[in-house]
Design a protein around this motif. Structure first.
Motif, PDB file in Angstrom:
ATOM      1  N   LEU A   1     -11.990 -16.276  15.833  1.00 21.66           N
ATOM      2  CA  LEU A   1     -10.600 -15.910  16.092  1.00 21.66           C
ATOM      3  C   LEU A   1     -10.553 -14.481  16.603  1.00 21.66           C
ATOM      4  N   ASP A   2      -9.804 -14.293  17.661  1.00 21.64           N
ATOM      5  CA  ASP A   2      -9.707 -12.974  18.269  1.00 21.64           C
ATOM      6  C   ASP A   2      -8.242 -12.714  18.605  1.00 21.64           C
ATOM      7  N   MET A   3      -7.691 -11.663  18.048  1.00 21.95           N
ATOM      8  CA  MET A   3      -6.286 -11.348  18.320  1.00 21.95           C
ATOM      9  C   MET A   3      -6.143 -10.945  19.790  1.00 21.95           C
ATOM     10  N   ASP A   4      -5.015 -11.316  20.377  1.00 21.78           N
ATOM     11  CA  ASP A   4      -4.785 -11.017  21.785  1.00 21.78           C
ATOM     12  C   ASP A   4      -4.263  -9.597  21.965  1.00 21.78           C
TER      13      ASP A   4
ATOM     14  N   VAL B   1     -11.671  -5.138  13.641  1.00 21.96           N
ATOM     15  CA  VAL B   1     -10.289  -5.065  13.178  1.00 21.96           C
ATOM     16  C   VAL B   1      -9.474  -6.279  13.642  1.00 21.96           C
ATOM     17  N   ASP B   2      -9.911  -6.935  14.711  1.00 20.99           N
ATOM     18  CA  ASP B   2      -9.095  -8.052  15.218  1.00 20.99           C
ATOM     19  C   ASP B   2      -9.896  -9.323  15.487  1.00 20.99           C
ATOM     20  N   GLU B   3     -11.032  -9.453  14.843  1.00 25.32           N
ATOM     21  CA  GLU B   3     -11.922 -10.569  15.158  1.00 25.32           C
ATOM     22  C   GLU B   3     -12.619 -11.069  13.903  1.00 25.32           C
TER      23      GLU B   3
ATOM     24  N   GLU C   1      -9.519 -18.932  27.289  1.00 26.28           N
ATOM     25  CA  GLU C   1      -8.136 -19.191  27.721  1.00 26.28           C
ATOM     26  C   GLU C   1      -7.155 -18.207  27.113  1.00 26.28           C
ATOM     27  N   LYS C   2      -7.562 -16.972  26.955  1.00 26.82           N
ATOM     28  CA  LYS C   2      -6.668 -15.959  26.400  1.00 26.82           C
ATOM     29  C   LYS C   2      -5.482 -15.727  27.324  1.00 26.82           C
ATOM     30  N   PRO C   3      -4.311 -15.354  26.844  1.00 29.82           N
ATOM     31  CA  PRO C   3      -3.934 -15.254  25.427  1.00 29.82           C
ATOM     32  C   PRO C   3      -3.472 -16.595  24.858  1.00 29.82           C
TER      33      PRO C   3
END
Ligand SMILES: [Mg+2]
Length: 434
Positions: free
Chosen positions: A11-14, A105-107, A159-161
């Protein structure tokens, strides 16, 4: 025994920092926000998707970014804020995925093996998770799911975001084959260049390369590494972030709980709950923790480390009962709160299967996993250990006795005078303090 295929999530925040800023200040929504310091030495930490359209990206020198996007709105990151939001988000994520390894912090990576039965189920869970993050925090996350870490990591970026890309092993070659080898974590610019000199630019070409050539040109270690990745293999386990140290369940009682029989019954129920969480997270616990509070608010915790790590309710119960009977000095008092916890958590995957694994223990585990699966499908409490149903039966079994499993569809769980501690329906489990 047929072993379930591994399922790993990434999971990776956009555009995380920029998205937090846009959330905090709605006037920034839809505008090219760049987080970072301006000026000669500055670099871009991250930027909104609006800024990306101008070609701005993370790690770009600020000077370049200013040229590409003169109308960019620059913000000198508020890292305390990002850390706090990150902590909230991953606490939420850990509710869905007990075996969670944060890598930044975001992953984070999540081990889904055992938690779900198929890639389709994994996708459904990931969609719920994405939705929950969006509803609760108004932030976007992209998720990749694969048969191992590096595939999941590449997938989350495709396929972000708000992407959700599932690549089961059978789709690996088709989906990832055409991508440049640089997309594989561990293949940096120098290695990519050496591969390019051998005429290898894509993952597919890497897979077709002659192993003798790779070994000669790259050395054995590196060659073995790239060959493995080209086959879609990566056996690195998903670790637990250090911060997740304990899984526990506790209940507070409206009327103090009295008597060994009633207390043991509650201990067993909590032990079973903790064991279920361990199995869901593909975890084993080395230590069992007992927490009791009497009517006068005296609270004590006791713990004992096991000879063998476990994820089995009867084993956790046996230790919790021993701690209760021998170590608390609370016997004879009414209890206001009773909790059972498991600490010293280790991913199951890291524990080498023992040469002479105890077949009886394995049987108990399989029965437990089967009832976990049924409870997941038909709702918690569909199957519970028989002992929990019959309040008149002495609840204290012999050490190591396996729970009798009874089928019980659509009848409410007997829960006399039990009040769940805070937060509605869910048992009071402690989210990881990230
Ligand atoms: Mg990110």
């Amino acid at each position: 025994m047929n072993r379930q295929a591994r399922i790993v999530l990434h999971l990776d925040m956009d555009a995380f920092f920029a998205a937090v800023e846009q959330r905090e200040d709605p006037s920034l929504v839809g505008r090219p926000v760049i987080i970072g310091h301006r000026g000669r030495r500055g670099v871009v930490a991250t930027c909104s998707y609006e800024a990306r359209r101008f070609g701005v990206h993370s790690a770009m020198p600020s000077v370049t970014a200013e040229k590409l996007c003169p109308q960019g709105i620059w913000i000198n990151g508020r890292h305390d804020l990002y850390r706090r939001v990150s902590r909230e988000i991953f606490t939420l994520v850990a509710d869905h995925l007990p075996c969670l390894e944060r890598v930044s912090v975001d992953e984070a990576y999540g081990e889904m093996t055992g938690l779900v039965g198929s890639f389709a189920e994994a996708e459904a869970l990931a969609r719920d998770l994405q939705q929950a993050i969006h509803t609760t925090h108004r932030l976007g996350a992209s998720i990749g799911i694969g048969g191992c870490r590096f595939v999941a990591k590449i997938a989350s970026d495709l396929e972000k975001p708000r992407g959700l890309v599932v690549i089961p092993p059978e789709d690996f070659a088709r989906r990832l084959g055409p991508l440049p080898v640089r997309r594989i974590g561990g293949i940096g610019p120098r290695l990519a260049e050496r591969l390019a000199r051998l005429g290898i630019e894509t993952i597919e070409q890497l897979g077709r390369a002659d192993p003798r050539l790779l070994r000669r040109e790259l050395g054995l270690r590196t060659a073995l590494f790239v060959e493995q990745r080209a086959r879609g293999e990566d056996d690195r386990p998903v670790g637990i972030s250090q911060q997740r140290k304990q899984i526990s369940e506790e209940r507070t009682y409206v009327d103090d709980l009295h008597g060994d029989r009633a207390i043991c019954r509650e201990l067993l129920a909590r032990a079973e709950g903790v064991a279920r969480q361990l199995r869901t997270g593909e975890l084993l616990a080395r230590t069992v923790v007992l927490k009791v509070r009497d009517g006068a608010y005296r609270t004590i915790t006791r713990s004992k480390t096991l000879d063998e790590p476990t994820d089995l309710g009867p084993e956790i119960f046996a230790v919790a009962r021993e701690l209760w009977q021998q170590r608390t000095g609370f016997r004879g008092r009414g209890l206001r709160l009773l909790g059972v916890g498991a600490s010293g958590l280790i991913p199951r995957i890291r524990v080498q299967p023992r040469l002479f694994a105890d077949p009886r223990r394995e049987q108990v585990r399989q029965a437990a996993r089967a009832s976990d699966a049924i409870n997941r499908k038909f709702g918690a409490g569909t199957i519970v250990p028989g002992r929990l149903l019959d309040t008149d039966r002495p609840p204290a079994p012999e050490q190591g006795e396996e729970p009798t499993v009874e089928r019980r569809m659509c009848t409410p769980r007997p829960e006399a005078k039990v009040q769940r501690t805070h937060r509605g329906e869910a048992p009071a489990t402690h989210p990881p303090d990230l």
